[in-house]
Scaffold this motif. Structure first.
Motif, PDB file in Angstrom:
ATOM      1  N   ALA A   1     -26.592  13.752   3.933  1.00  0.00           N
ATOM      2  CA  ALA A   1     -27.961  14.030   3.348  1.00  0.00           C
ATOM      3  C   ALA A   1     -29.118  13.969   4.282  1.00  0.00           C
ATOM      4  CB  ALA A   1     -27.908  13.102   2.032  1.00  0.00           C
ATOM      5  N   GLU A   2     -29.105  12.892   5.031  1.00  0.00           N
ATOM      6  CA  GLU A   2     -30.317  12.973   5.829  1.00  0.00           C
ATOM      7  C   GLU A   2     -30.756  14.032   6.882  1.00  0.00           C
ATOM      8  OE1 GLU A   2     -29.354   8.751   4.159  1.00  0.00           O
ATOM      9  OE2 GLU A   2     -28.236  10.434   5.094  1.00  0.00           O
ATOM     10  N   ALA A   3     -29.537  14.698   7.285  1.00  0.00           N
ATOM     11  CA  ALA A   3     -29.431  15.738   8.200  1.00  0.00           C
ATOM     12  C   ALA A   3     -29.936  16.699   7.393  1.00  0.00           C
ATOM     13  CB  ALA A   3     -28.343  15.904   8.770  1.00  0.00           C
ATOM     14  N   ASN A   4     -29.563  16.949   5.982  1.00  0.00           N
ATOM     15  CA  ASN A   4     -30.257  18.102   5.291  1.00  0.00           C
ATOM     16  C   ASN A   4     -31.450  18.121   5.001  1.00  0.00           C
ATOM     17  OD1 ASN A   4     -27.663  19.684   5.599  1.00  0.00           O
ATOM     18  ND2 ASN A   4     -26.735  18.557   4.004  1.00  0.00           N
ATOM     19  N   ILE A   5     -31.756  16.705   4.592  1.00  0.00           N
ATOM     20  CA  ILE A   5     -33.200  16.557   4.384  1.00  0.00           C
ATOM     21  C   ILE A   5     -33.909  17.018   5.587  1.00  0.00           C
ATOM     22  CG2 ILE A   5     -34.861  14.782   3.916  1.00  0.00           C
ATOM     23  CD1 ILE A   5     -32.386  13.392   2.077  1.00  0.00           C
TER      24      ILE A   5
ATOM     25  N   LEU B   1     -28.324  20.241  -3.611  1.00  0.00           N
ATOM     26  CA  LEU B   1     -27.769  18.899  -4.013  1.00  0.00           C
ATOM     27  C   LEU B   1     -27.112  18.067  -2.599  1.00  0.00           C
ATOM     28  CD1 LEU B   1     -27.015  17.691  -6.799  1.00  0.00           C
ATOM     29  CD2 LEU B   1     -24.829  18.508  -6.611  1.00  0.00           C
ATOM     30  N   ASP B   2     -26.803  18.928  -1.615  1.00  0.00           N
ATOM     31  CA  ASP B   2     -26.383  18.287  -0.533  1.00  0.00           C
ATOM     32  C   ASP B   2     -27.596  17.813   0.521  1.00  0.00           C
ATOM     33  OD1 ASP B   2     -27.267  20.685   0.354  1.00  0.00           O
ATOM     34  OD2 ASP B   2     -25.636  21.371   1.537  1.00  0.00           O
TER      35      ASP B   2
ATOM     36  N   ALA C   1     -27.788  25.167   3.073  1.00  0.00           N
ATOM     37  CA  ALA C   1     -27.737  26.287   3.854  1.00  0.00           C
ATOM     38  C   ALA C   1     -28.289  27.723   3.086  1.00  0.00           C
ATOM     39  CB  ALA C   1     -26.065  26.762   4.295  1.00  0.00           C
ATOM     40  N   ASP C   2     -28.042  27.594   1.757  1.00  0.00           N
ATOM     41  CA  ASP C   2     -28.553  28.777   1.005  1.00  0.00           C
ATOM     42  C   ASP C   2     -29.954  28.843   0.900  1.00  0.00           C
ATOM     43  OD1 ASP C   2     -25.949  29.880   0.749  1.00  0.00           O
ATOM     44  OD2 ASP C   2     -25.720  28.609  -1.321  1.00  0.00           O
ATOM     45  N   LEU C   3     -30.653  27.524   0.727  1.00  0.00           N
ATOM     46  CA  LEU C   3     -31.969  27.394   0.755  1.00  0.00           C
ATOM     47  C   LEU C   3     -32.672  27.889   1.944  1.00  0.00           C
ATOM     48  CD1 LEU C   3     -34.392  26.367  -0.803  1.00  0.00           C
ATOM     49  CD2 LEU C   3     -34.120  24.166   0.446  1.00  0.00           C
ATOM     50  N   LEU C   4     -32.029  27.435   3.054  1.00  0.00           N
ATOM     51  CA  LEU C   4     -32.779  27.681   4.365  1.00  0.00           C
ATOM     52  C   LEU C   4     -32.697  29.160   4.701  1.00  0.00           C
ATOM     53  CD1 LEU C   4     -31.655  24.817   6.541  1.00  0.00           C
ATOM     54  CD2 LEU C   4     -33.705  25.101   5.352  1.00  0.00           C
ATOM     55  N   GLU C   5     -31.555  29.731   4.042  1.00  0.00           N
ATOM     56  CA  GLU C   5     -31.400  31.339   4.426  1.00  0.00           C
ATOM     57  C   GLU C   5     -32.425  32.137   3.481  1.00  0.00           C
ATOM     58  OE1 GLU C   5     -28.196  34.699   3.485  1.00  0.00           O
ATOM     59  OE2 GLU C   5     -27.233  32.767   4.124  1.00  0.00           O
ATOM     60  N   ALA C   6     -32.703  31.395   2.257  1.00  0.00           N
ATOM     61  CA  ALA C   6     -33.781  32.262   1.596  1.00  0.00           C
ATOM     62  C   ALA C   6     -35.248  32.113   2.169  1.00  0.00           C
ATOM     63  CB  ALA C   6     -33.726  31.525   0.073  1.00  0.00           C
ATOM     64  N   THR C   7     -35.249  31.000   2.958  1.00  0.00           N
ATOM     65  CA  THR C   7     -36.554  30.796   3.581  1.00  0.00           C
ATOM     66  C   THR C   7     -36.707  31.843   5.044  1.00  0.00           C
ATOM     67  OG1 THR C   7     -36.125  28.858   4.755  1.00  0.00           O
ATOM     68  CG2 THR C   7     -36.908  28.660   2.646  1.00  0.00           C
TER      69      THR C   7
END
Length: 191
Positions: free
Chosen positions: A31-35, A140-141, A181-187
C-alpha cells in the motif's frame, strides 16, 4: 478512465501509529509503495494534494496528538501538499479546515482517495464524497486495513474487509474502484 487536470488526491491517515502491533494483522503490504507512486505522479503533474491526519481523542491511542504515532509515515511526511485536514472522526469531510468548501472554491469535481484504513476512513470519505456529488476514484491497492472482530465474535480478515469495501463502493455507486497501475496509466505515467 479520464483524470481531470485538477483532480485532488486525498491521502488519508498515513500515520506511524498504524504500525502499532495492537491493530492486528494487516493486508496489502504494498500500500505505501502505491501511495508513494500516486503521490509522486500528482506532485509531478502539479495536481492538488490533500493530506489528512487523524488526531485521535481516544485515551491511549497511538494516533493521539501527543504520541509519535500521530506523525505521518515517511512516504508522505515531506510531501508537497496544498491542504492539511485534521479530523477526529472517520470522514475527512468532517475535519478542519472544511474539505468540501476547499474543493468547491477550486472547482474540483474529481477526487482520488488513498490511505488507511480501507474499510474505515477511506470508505467513509469515499461514500460521503459520492453523496456530495464528487467523481470518486479509489485505487484499492493504495489502501490497507486490519482484521476486525464484531460484537458477536465474528472476525473478518483484512482481505475480506477490503473486498467488502470494494463491493460497497462500486456496487453502491459511491466510487470507481481501480488499481494503482490503471490510475497511473490514465494520468500518462504507467507504473
Amino acid at each position: 478512465m479520464q483524470i481531470d487536470d485538477n483532480a485532488a488526491l486525498i491521502v488519508i491517515d498515513v500515520q506511524k501509529g498504524f504500525e502499532d502491533p495492537g491493530w492486528g494483522e494487516r493486508d496489502n503490504p504494498g500500500a505505501e509503495a502505491n501511495i508513494g507512486a500516486i503521490l509522486a505522479e500528482w506532485t509531478d503533474a502539479d495536481r492538488p494534494v490533500v493530506l489528512v491526519r487523524h488526531d485521535s481523542v481516544a485515551p491511549d491511542s497511538p494516533l493521539d496528538v501527543g504520541q509519535p504515532g500521530n506523525a505521518f509515515k515517511p512516504v508522505v511526511a515531506d510531501a508537497r501538499h496544498d491542504l492539511l485536514v485534521t479530523k477526529q472522526v472517520n470522514s475527512a469531510f468532517y475535519g478542519d479546515p472544511d474539505l468540501h468548501g476547499w474543493l468547491g472554491e477550486r472547482d474540483i469535481h474529481q477526487i482520488v482517495i488513498v490511505g488507511i484504513q480501507t474499510n474505515m476512513c477511506v470508505e467513509t470519505t469515499a461514500r460521503m464524497g459520492g453523496n456530495l456529488g464528487y467523481d470518486v476514484i479509489v485505487p484499492l491497492d493504495a489502501t490497507h486495513t486490519f482484521d476486525l472482530e464484531g460484537t458477536d465474535g465474528a472476525r473478518l480478515t483484512a482481505d475480506e474487509l477490503t473486498r467488502a469495501t470494494a463491493v460497497n463502493l462500486h456496487g453502491g455507486g459511491f466510487a470507481r474502484v481501480v488499481a494503482t497501475a490503471d490510475l497511473l496509466e490514465a494520468t500518462g505515467d504507467p507504473a
